[in-house]
Motif scaffolding. Structure first.
Motif, PDB file in Angstrom:
ATOM      1  N   VAL A 165       5.712  -7.769  77.924  1.00 26.64           N
ATOM      2  CA  VAL A 165       7.115  -7.923  79.064  1.00 26.64           C
ATOM      3  C   VAL A 165       7.497  -9.673  78.092  1.00 26.64           C
ATOM      4  O   VAL A 165       8.873 -10.161  77.531  1.00 26.64           O
ATOM      5  CB  VAL A 165       6.805  -8.727  79.945  1.00 26.64           C
ATOM      6  CG1 VAL A 165       7.797  -8.881  80.618  1.00 26.64           C
ATOM      7  CG2 VAL A 165       6.861  -6.683  80.270  1.00 26.64           C
ATOM      8  N   LYS A 166       6.284 -10.458  77.550  1.00 30.94           N
ATOM      9  CA  LYS A 166       7.009 -11.476  77.470  1.00 30.94           C
ATOM     10  C   LYS A 166       7.240 -11.645  75.824  1.00 30.94           C
ATOM     11  O   LYS A 166       7.988 -12.656  75.495  1.00 30.94           O
ATOM     12  CB  LYS A 166       5.681 -12.532  77.913  1.00 30.94           C
ATOM     13  CG  LYS A 166       4.936 -13.125  78.579  1.00 30.94           C
ATOM     14  CD  LYS A 166       4.111 -14.165  79.530  1.00 30.94           C
ATOM     15  CE  LYS A 166       3.946 -14.024  80.932  1.00 30.94           C
ATOM     16  NZ  LYS A 166       4.811 -15.321  80.969  1.00 30.94           N
ATOM     17  N   MET A 167       6.666 -11.057  75.312  1.00 33.04           N
ATOM     18  CA  MET A 167       6.718 -10.678  73.626  1.00 33.04           C
ATOM     19  C   MET A 167       8.394 -10.351  73.353  1.00 33.04           C
ATOM     20  O   MET A 167       8.888 -11.131  72.378  1.00 33.04           O
ATOM     21  CB  MET A 167       6.035 -10.003  72.781  1.00 33.04           C
ATOM     22  CG  MET A 167       6.445  -9.735  71.127  1.00 33.04           C
ATOM     23  SD  MET A 167       4.975  -8.919  70.339  1.00 33.04           S
ATOM     24  CE  MET A 167       5.546  -7.419  70.788  1.00 33.04           C
ATOM     25  N   PHE A 168       8.695  -9.142  74.481  1.00 30.68           N
ATOM     26  CA  PHE A 168      10.218  -8.900  73.806  1.00 30.68           C
ATOM     27  C   PHE A 168      11.091  -9.874  74.670  1.00 30.68           C
ATOM     28  O   PHE A 168      12.407  -9.739  74.026  1.00 30.68           O
ATOM     29  CB  PHE A 168       9.998  -7.607  74.523  1.00 30.68           C
ATOM     30  CG  PHE A 168       9.672  -6.369  73.773  1.00 30.68           C
ATOM     31  CD1 PHE A 168      10.276  -6.408  72.234  1.00 30.68           C
ATOM     32  CD2 PHE A 168       8.189  -5.888  73.135  1.00 30.68           C
ATOM     33  CE1 PHE A 168      10.092  -5.759  71.203  1.00 30.68           C
ATOM     34  CE2 PHE A 168       8.063  -5.185  72.156  1.00 30.68           C
ATOM     35  CZ  PHE A 168       8.824  -4.218  71.272  1.00 30.68           C
ATOM     36  N   GLN A 169      11.061 -10.328  75.620  1.00 34.61           N
ATOM     37  CA  GLN A 169      11.326 -11.738  75.922  1.00 34.61           C
ATOM     38  C   GLN A 169      11.642 -12.528  75.051  1.00 34.61           C
ATOM     39  O   GLN A 169      12.480 -12.943  75.349  1.00 34.61           O
ATOM     40  CB  GLN A 169      11.674 -11.755  77.459  1.00 34.61           C
ATOM     41  CG  GLN A 169      11.113 -11.202  79.062  1.00 34.61           C
ATOM     42  CD  GLN A 169      10.921 -12.069  79.637  1.00 34.61           C
ATOM     43  OE1 GLN A 169       9.177 -12.474  79.852  1.00 34.61           O
ATOM     44  NE2 GLN A 169      10.931 -10.777  80.856  1.00 34.61           N
ATOM     45  N   ALA A 170      10.654 -12.965  74.688  1.00 34.59           N
ATOM     46  CA  ALA A 170      11.161 -14.022  73.041  1.00 34.59           C
ATOM     47  C   ALA A 170      11.940 -13.583  72.446  1.00 34.59           C
ATOM     48  O   ALA A 170      13.091 -14.443  71.225  1.00 34.59           O
ATOM     49  CB  ALA A 170       9.949 -14.662  72.781  1.00 34.59           C
ATOM     50  N   TYR A 171      12.109 -12.333  72.013  1.00 37.76           N
ATOM     51  CA  TYR A 171      13.003 -11.585  71.241  1.00 37.76           C
ATOM     52  C   TYR A 171      14.897 -11.859  71.865  1.00 37.76           C
ATOM     53  O   TYR A 171      15.239 -11.094  70.917  1.00 37.76           O
ATOM     54  CB  TYR A 171      13.108 -10.300  70.877  1.00 37.76           C
ATOM     55  CG  TYR A 171      10.463 -10.343  69.939  1.00 37.76           C
ATOM     56  CD1 TYR A 171      10.195 -11.725  69.374  1.00 37.76           C
ATOM     57  CD2 TYR A 171       9.907  -9.658  70.228  1.00 37.76           C
ATOM     58  CE1 TYR A 171       9.070 -12.066  68.779  1.00 37.76           C
ATOM     59  CE2 TYR A 171       9.197  -9.799  69.112  1.00 37.76           C
ATOM     60  CZ  TYR A 171       8.664 -10.453  68.524  1.00 37.76           C
ATOM     61  OH  TYR A 171       7.615 -10.472  67.910  1.00 37.76           O
ATOM     62  N   GLY A 172      14.553 -11.704  72.570  1.00 40.18           N
ATOM     63  CA  GLY A 172      15.661 -11.704  73.619  1.00 40.18           C
ATOM     64  C   GLY A 172      16.134  -9.900  74.076  1.00 40.18           C
ATOM     65  O   GLY A 172      17.396  -9.548  74.921  1.00 40.18           O
ATOM     66  N   ALA A 173      15.186  -9.557  74.193  1.00 44.58           N
ATOM     67  CA  ALA A 173      15.613  -7.610  75.100  1.00 44.58           C
ATOM     68  C   ALA A 173      15.399  -8.019  76.554  1.00 44.58           C
ATOM     69  O   ALA A 173      15.197  -9.184  77.201  1.00 44.58           O
ATOM     70  CB  ALA A 173      14.301  -7.060  74.339  1.00 44.58           C
ATOM     71  N   ASN A 174      15.356  -6.756  76.958  1.00 42.77           N
ATOM     72  CA  ASN A 174      15.005  -7.212  78.883  1.00 42.77           C
ATOM     73  C   ASN A 174      13.543  -5.515  78.819  1.00 42.77           C
ATOM     74  O   ASN A 174      14.318  -4.248  78.912  1.00 42.77           O
ATOM     75  CB  ASN A 174      16.455  -6.531  79.046  1.00 42.77           C
ATOM     76  CG  ASN A 174      16.583  -6.197  80.699  1.00 42.77           C
ATOM     77  OD1 ASN A 174      15.428  -7.193  81.359  1.00 42.77           O
ATOM     78  ND2 ASN A 174      17.611  -5.491  81.472  1.00 42.77           N
ATOM     79  N   PRO A 175      12.684  -6.114  78.535  1.00 46.68           N
ATOM     80  CA  PRO A 175      12.315  -4.800  78.502  1.00 46.68           C
ATOM     81  C   PRO A 175      11.397  -4.740  80.547  1.00 46.68           C
ATOM     82  O   PRO A 175      11.485  -5.743  81.261  1.00 46.68           O
ATOM     83  CB  PRO A 175      10.533  -6.332  78.217  1.00 46.68           C
ATOM     84  CG  PRO A 175      11.029  -7.220  78.440  1.00 46.68           C
ATOM     85  CD  PRO A 175      12.058  -7.289  78.874  1.00 46.68           C
ATOM     86  N   SER A 176      10.829  -3.585  80.203  1.00 49.83           N
ATOM     87  CA  SER A 176      10.285  -3.199  81.546  1.00 49.83           C
ATOM     88  C   SER A 176       9.273  -2.288  81.607  1.00 49.83           C
ATOM     89  O   SER A 176       9.323  -1.687  81.438  1.00 49.83           O
ATOM     90  CB  SER A 176      11.450  -2.227  82.587  1.00 49.83           C
ATOM     91  OG  SER A 176      12.491  -3.327  83.050  1.00 49.83           O
ATOM     92  N   PRO A 177       8.264  -2.823  82.410  1.00 47.63           N
ATOM     93  CA  PRO A 177       6.847  -2.212  82.210  1.00 47.63           C
ATOM     94  C   PRO A 177       7.233  -0.667  83.155  1.00 47.63           C
ATOM     95  O   PRO A 177       8.145  -0.756  83.946  1.00 47.63           O
ATOM     96  CB  PRO A 177       6.102  -2.735  82.945  1.00 47.63           C
ATOM     97  CG  PRO A 177       6.300  -3.444  82.996  1.00 47.63           C
ATOM     98  CD  PRO A 177       8.206  -3.216  82.994  1.00 47.63           C
ATOM     99  N   MET A 178       6.405   0.294  82.019  1.00 46.18           N
ATOM    100  CA  MET A 178       7.072   1.922  82.773  1.00 46.18           C
ATOM    101  C   MET A 178       6.013   2.740  81.996  1.00 46.18           C
ATOM    102  O   MET A 178       5.258   2.577  81.249  1.00 46.18           O
ATOM    103  CB  MET A 178       7.879   2.853  82.042  1.00 46.18           C
ATOM    104  CG  MET A 178       8.688   3.592  82.875  1.00 46.18           C
ATOM    105  SD  MET A 178      10.410   3.954  82.036  1.00 46.18           S
ATOM    106  CE  MET A 178      11.766   3.535  83.051  1.00 46.18           C
ATOM    107  N   ALA A 179       5.487   3.892  83.098  1.00 44.93           N
ATOM    108  CA  ALA A 179       4.600   4.949  83.023  1.00 44.93           C
ATOM    109  C   ALA A 179       4.597   5.768  81.144  1.00 44.93           C
ATOM    110  O   ALA A 179       5.614   6.122  81.549  1.00 44.93           O
ATOM    111  CB  ALA A 179       3.944   5.334  83.716  1.00 44.93           C
ATOM    112  N   LEU A 180       4.014   6.047  80.613  1.00 42.38           N
ATOM    113  CA  LEU A 180       4.318   6.731  78.920  1.00 42.38           C
ATOM    114  C   LEU A 180       4.944   7.858  79.970  1.00 42.38           C
ATOM    115  O   LEU A 180       5.406   8.858  79.488  1.00 42.38           O
ATOM    116  CB  LEU A 180       3.174   6.901  78.531  1.00 42.38           C
ATOM    117  CG  LEU A 180       3.317   7.979  77.470  1.00 42.38           C
ATOM    118  CD1 LEU A 180       4.319   6.986  76.418  1.00 42.38           C
ATOM    119  CD2 LEU A 180       2.218   7.995  76.681  1.00 42.38           C
ATOM    120  N   SER A 181       4.426   8.584  81.066  1.00 42.03           N
ATOM    121  CA  SER A 181       4.912  10.122  81.473  1.00 42.03           C
ATOM    122  C   SER A 181       6.380   9.915  81.972  1.00 42.03           C
ATOM    123  O   SER A 181       7.098  10.719  82.351  1.00 42.03           O
ATOM    124  CB  SER A 181       3.823  10.517  82.543  1.00 42.03           C
ATOM    125  OG  SER A 181       4.034   9.701  83.626  1.00 42.03           O
TER     126      SER A 181
END
Length: 338
Positions: free
Chosen positions: A186-202
């Motif tokens: 999450v922190k990595m993609f926030q640093a790149y400017g994205a809006n990341p959200s954790p979610m189960a693969l299924s």
């Protein structure tokens, strides 16, 4: 009571007693010879590296276990998502699982494998395994109630999305991106400017299909086996993180197994690793073409731009995680020869 009736009653009692005794003996014998079932759960879909790895482990282990026990594999998140299966391992209601990124949510030091561009290749990973995973990380996991049996692979991760090709970090700005359950992704993609959200693969396929998420990031084997090529337009070969996978048991449940069963499972877990790496390398070569053939546009990003944008994540990890900087430095040092 006439003698004939007394004799009949006595005979009936003896017959019933004998029948009950025989049944009890039969049940006791069945229980004694009942095969111990060892359930292995994972989130990989049909054809995924997880499925192939787990099935090969089950084959090797079951050949060696004979009638002592039997490994039974449940894929495609049948026994829950990664976080749920980790909980089941600790409670002892599941025997084995194959966590990857989620390990960093349980043992913060595993977040070192969330650091962008840390692992160069599989030979580098083997060196990290011997110098870092077994002597440092595995004991930390054991303290939290998890016994690592083998270090396998999830793979080098790449970004897919429906908005645009990703060439540099700025192209991720504002993008709704699914990530696995692990704080550092999450922190990595926030640093790149994205809006990341954790979610189960299924849950990811439907999220992409309905536009709840614009994109996601995963190894090619998870992308293809999850059929994301059916609901994504672009694949950018960022290779931003290499994620190991860990064949893992709950420490207490594993300790309760017979010693010879434990020994066979641990040995099989390590013996299967060459198969895992060979299969992973083969899939890496095959799947780019298959995903492109499904109509997905493939591009190579500017990795140097991503590396430059990752410095803040390394710095934060080093400050927040005890021994984090030391572990990362060791991995970087080991990578000098690869």
């Amino acid at each position: 009571m006439p003698n004939r009736h007394r004799t009949l009653a006595a005979f009936t009692r003896r017959a019933v007693t004998a029948a009950l005794g025989a049944t009890a003996l039969m049940l006791a014998s069945t229980a004694a010879h009942a095969q111990l079932e060892i359930k292995l759960g994972h989130v990989g879909g049909p054809g995924s590296l997880f499925e192939r790895s787990a099935n090969e482990f089950a084959r090797v282990a079951n050949e060696r276990l004979g009638n002592k026990a039997k490994v039974v594999v449940f894929g495609s998140s049948q026994l829950g998502g990664d976080a749920e299966m980790m909980q089941k391992l600790r409670l002892g209601t599941l025997d084995l699982s194959l966590p990857s990124s989620v390990m960093s949510s349980t043992v913060p030091a595993f977040g070192m494998f969330e650091m962008p561009y840390l692992v160069k290749n599989r030979e580098h990973m083997k060196a990290i395994e011997q110098a870092v995973v077994w002597p440092a990380l595995a004991p930390m996991a054991d303290e939290k109630g998890y016994k690592i049996l083998g270090v396998w692979e999830n793979g080098f991760r790449n970004v897919t999305n429906n908005l645009r090709p990703i060439v540099k970090p700025d192209d991720l700005k504002g993008m709704k991106l699914r990530v696995p359950q692990g704080v550092w992704r999450v922190k990595m993609f926030q640093a790149y400017g994205a809006n990341p959200s954790p979610m189960a693969l299924s849950e990811v396929f439907v999220a992409l299909q309905t536009g709840v998420m614009d994109g996601q990031e995963n190894p090619l084997t998870q992308i293809y086996s999850s059929k994301f090529q059916e609901v994504q337009k672009y694949l950018s070969m960022t290779g931003h993180v290499y994620t190991p996978a860990y064949l893992t048991a709950g420490s207490r449940k594993f300790a309760s197994l017979p010693a010879d069963v434990r020994e066979i499972l641990e040995k099989a877990a390590k013996d299967v690793q060459p198969f895992v790496y060979k299969t992973a390398a083969e899939l890496d070569k095959e799947l780019v073409d298959k995903i492109a053939a499904a109509g997905v546009k493939v591009n190579d990003p500017d990795k140097n731009a991503f590396i430059a944008a990752s410095k803040a994540v390394y710095a934060e990890f080093g400050k927040e995680v005890p021994d984090g900087a030391k572990l990362v430095d060791k991995a970087v040092e080991l990578g000098a020869k690869f």
